[in-house]
Design a protein around this motif. Structure first.
Motif, PDB file in Angstrom:
ATOM      1  N   SER A 173      37.526   3.724  42.886  1.00 26.72           N
ATOM      2  CA  SER A 173      37.813   5.298  41.875  1.00 26.72           C
ATOM      3  C   SER A 173      36.905   6.666  41.919  1.00 26.72           C
ATOM      4  N   LYS A 174      37.143   7.324  42.752  1.00 27.56           N
ATOM      5  CA  LYS A 174      36.894   8.494  42.868  1.00 27.56           C
ATOM      6  C   LYS A 174      35.707   8.522  41.521  1.00 27.56           C
ATOM      7  N   ASP A 175      35.639   8.174  40.106  1.00 27.82           N
ATOM      8  CA  ASP A 175      35.453   9.023  38.802  1.00 27.82           C
ATOM      9  C   ASP A 175      34.422   8.292  38.660  1.00 27.82           C
ATOM     10  N   GLU A 176      32.895   8.958  39.019  1.00 30.54           N
ATOM     11  CA  GLU A 176      31.465   8.136  39.555  1.00 30.54           C
ATOM     12  C   GLU A 176      31.081   8.047  38.168  1.00 30.54           C
ATOM     13  N   ARG A 177      31.606   8.682  36.920  1.00 29.97           N
ATOM     14  CA  ARG A 177      30.733   7.892  35.833  1.00 29.97           C
ATOM     15  C   ARG A 177      31.780   6.370  34.730  1.00 29.97           C
ATOM     16  N   GLN A 178      33.340   6.774  35.666  1.00 27.65           N
ATOM     17  CA  GLN A 178      33.663   5.671  34.302  1.00 27.65           C
ATOM     18  C   GLN A 178      34.540   4.542  35.531  1.00 27.65           C
ATOM     19  N   GLY A 179      34.368   4.592  37.150  1.00 24.05           N
ATOM     20  CA  GLY A 179      35.058   3.939  37.838  1.00 24.05           C
ATOM     21  C   GLY A 179      35.051   2.985  38.096  1.00 24.05           C
ATOM     22  N   TRP A 180      33.924   1.731  36.975  1.00 22.26           N
ATOM     23  CA  TRP A 180      32.755   0.714  36.704  1.00 22.26           C
ATOM     24  C   TRP A 180      34.518   0.602  35.587  1.00 22.26           C
ATOM     25  N   ARG A 181      35.060   0.372  35.359  1.00 19.78           N
ATOM     26  CA  ARG A 181      36.078   0.106  34.359  1.00 19.78           C
ATOM     27  C   ARG A 181      36.850  -0.766  34.811  1.00 19.78           C
ATOM     28  N   ASP A 182      37.690   0.127  36.157  1.00 22.24           N
ATOM     29  CA  ASP A 182      38.744  -1.248  36.175  1.00 22.24           C
ATOM     30  C   ASP A 182      38.200  -1.812  36.874  1.00 22.24           C
ATOM     31  N   ASN A 183      37.373  -2.196  37.764  1.00 24.71           N
ATOM     32  CA  ASN A 183      36.711  -3.831  37.856  1.00 24.71           C
ATOM     33  C   ASN A 183      36.441  -4.702  37.479  1.00 24.71           C
ATOM     34  N   LEU A 184      36.090  -3.653  35.411  1.00 23.30           N
ATOM     35  CA  LEU A 184      35.349  -4.577  34.563  1.00 23.30           C
ATOM     36  C   LEU A 184      36.893  -5.375  34.406  1.00 23.30           C
ATOM     37  N   HIS A 185      38.163  -4.334  34.087  1.00 26.25           N
ATOM     38  CA  HIS A 185      39.724  -4.226  33.348  1.00 26.25           C
ATOM     39  C   HIS A 185      39.746  -6.004  34.261  1.00 26.25           C
ATOM     40  N   VAL A 186      39.660  -5.852  35.332  1.00 24.09           N
ATOM     41  CA  VAL A 186      40.131  -7.345  36.538  1.00 24.09           C
ATOM     42  C   VAL A 186      39.715  -8.074  36.028  1.00 24.09           C
ATOM     43  N   MET A 187      38.511  -7.944  35.632  1.00 23.77           N
ATOM     44  CA  MET A 187      37.615  -9.634  35.930  1.00 23.77           C
ATOM     45  C   MET A 187      37.820 -10.006  33.879  1.00 23.77           C
TER      46      MET A 187
ATOM     47  N   LYS B 211      29.736   3.713  45.421  1.00 22.63           N
ATOM     48  CA  LYS B 211      30.838   4.487  45.328  1.00 22.63           C
ATOM     49  C   LYS B 211      31.732   5.369  46.703  1.00 22.63           C
ATOM     50  N   PRO B 212      32.869   5.243  46.285  1.00 20.57           N
ATOM     51  CA  PRO B 212      33.545   4.638  45.513  1.00 20.57           C
ATOM     52  C   PRO B 212      34.140   3.596  45.308  1.00 20.57           C
ATOM     53  N   ILE B 213      33.703   2.740  45.570  1.00 23.65           N
ATOM     54  CA  ILE B 213      34.089   1.225  45.668  1.00 23.65           C
ATOM     55  C   ILE B 213      33.291   0.504  44.569  1.00 23.65           C
ATOM     56  N   TRP B 214      34.303  -0.115  44.293  1.00 30.90           N
ATOM     57  CA  TRP B 214      33.196  -0.447  42.684  1.00 30.90           C
ATOM     58  C   TRP B 214      33.138  -2.063  43.493  1.00 30.90           C
ATOM     59  N   ARG B 215      32.138  -2.979  42.810  1.00 30.41           N
ATOM     60  CA  ARG B 215      31.853  -4.815  42.837  1.00 30.41           C
ATOM     61  C   ARG B 215      31.828  -5.142  41.486  1.00 30.41           C
ATOM     62  N   GLY B 216      32.103  -6.535  41.343  1.00 23.05           N
ATOM     63  CA  GLY B 216      32.121  -7.197  40.435  1.00 23.05           C
ATOM     64  C   GLY B 216      32.175  -8.655  40.630  1.00 23.05           C
ATOM     65  N   ILE B 217      31.629  -9.654  40.447  1.00 17.72           N
ATOM     66  CA  ILE B 217      32.067 -10.944  40.795  1.00 17.72           C
ATOM     67  C   ILE B 217      31.699 -12.250  39.035  1.00 17.72           C
ATOM     68  N   MET B 218      32.659 -12.883  39.269  1.00 11.50           N
ATOM     69  CA  MET B 218      32.596 -13.579  38.127  1.00 11.50           C
ATOM     70  C   MET B 218      32.710 -15.491  38.747  1.00 11.50           C
ATOM     71  N   GLU B 219      31.878 -16.482  37.766  1.00  8.97           N
ATOM     72  CA  GLU B 219      31.907 -17.755  38.371  1.00  8.97           C
ATOM     73  C   GLU B 219      32.275 -18.467  37.429  1.00  8.97           C
ATOM     74  N   VAL B 220      33.304 -19.538  37.683  1.00 10.22           N
ATOM     75  CA  VAL B 220      34.275 -20.605  36.744  1.00 10.22           C
ATOM     76  C   VAL B 220      33.722 -21.918  37.284  1.00 10.22           C
ATOM     77  N   ASP B 221      33.928 -22.856  36.486  1.00  9.88           N
ATOM     78  CA  ASP B 221      33.753 -23.901  36.963  1.00  9.88           C
ATOM     79  C   ASP B 221      35.011 -25.127  36.811  1.00  9.88           C
ATOM     80  N   PHE B 222      35.387 -25.659  37.500  1.00 12.22           N
ATOM     81  CA  PHE B 222      36.369 -26.707  37.102  1.00 12.22           C
ATOM     82  C   PHE B 222      36.619 -27.712  37.467  1.00 12.22           C
ATOM     83  N   ALA B 223      36.906 -29.076  36.203  1.00 11.58           N
ATOM     84  CA  ALA B 223      37.182 -30.725  36.127  1.00 11.58           C
ATOM     85  C   ALA B 223      38.320 -30.706  36.137  1.00 11.58           C
ATOM     86  N   THR B 224      38.441 -31.651  37.622  1.00 11.18           N
ATOM     87  CA  THR B 224      39.339 -31.862  38.789  1.00 11.18           C
ATOM     88  C   THR B 224      39.257 -33.107  38.759  1.00 11.18           C
ATOM     89  N   PRO B 225      40.453 -33.993  39.221  1.00 15.51           N
ATOM     90  CA  PRO B 225      40.344 -35.659  39.078  1.00 15.51           C
ATOM     91  C   PRO B 225      39.554 -35.890  40.770  1.00 15.51           C
TER      92      PRO B 225
END
Length: 164
Positions: free
Chosen positions: A89-103, A135-149
């Protein structure tokens, strides 16, 4: 369930869950769903000029990356995954919102499903935006655990390859 199969299950899950999203790309006239990768984004080359294409061409994306596995040898097995999200997003003020929306979309889908393949969502889901953004690229990270057989190895199927 081994870690390779669980990675593939997560890629398929996120591909389905994010397929209806439409996010900005480098081409302002093109909106698309994030491309889901396992492990790493493949490097692309511009064969005609012998150059590597711009990193911005890959946005938006989601990368599912296996981090580690804890197997206590008593049947309890937990796998941790890191999910990297990149948006444009080229929007330097609100571009982060797309990233958070995906997460957020991924988090809600995981919580609603409770399971991905045979993996049961467990522990916490952690989300964070990178403090420094390129900017204009925005990055985020998510960590998640799974119990598996727990994976059990049947030596009788391995044949003589393991008989030393």
């Amino acid at each position: 369930m081994d870690s390779l199969n669980m990675t593939d299950e997560l890629v398929a899950f996120f591909t389905r869950e994010l397929s209806d999203m439409r996010l900005q790309t480098k081409d302002e006239n093109v909106l698309k769903a994030p491309t889901i990768y396992d492990g790493y984004i493949p490097q692309k080359r511009n064969v005609k000029r012998g150059e590597v294409d711009s990193e911005e061409d890959d946005y938006p994306f989601v990368i599912v990356r296996f981090l580690y596995e804890k197997d206590d040898l008593k049947g309890n097995n937990v796998m941790k995954f890191r999910v990297l999200v990149g948006t444009y997003s080229k929007d330097e003020r609100q571009g982060w919102r797309d990233n958070l929306h995906v997460m957020n979309h991924m988090k809600f889908a995981l919580k609603e499903a409770g399971f991905v393949g045979p993996g049961e969502l467990t522990g916490e889901i952690e989300l964070a935006l990178f403090e420094e953004q390129m900017k204009p690229i925005w990055r985020g990270i998510m960590e998640v655990d799974f119990a598996t057989p727990a994976v059990q190895w049947n030596r009788s199927e391995a044949g003589d390859a393991y008989n030393y």
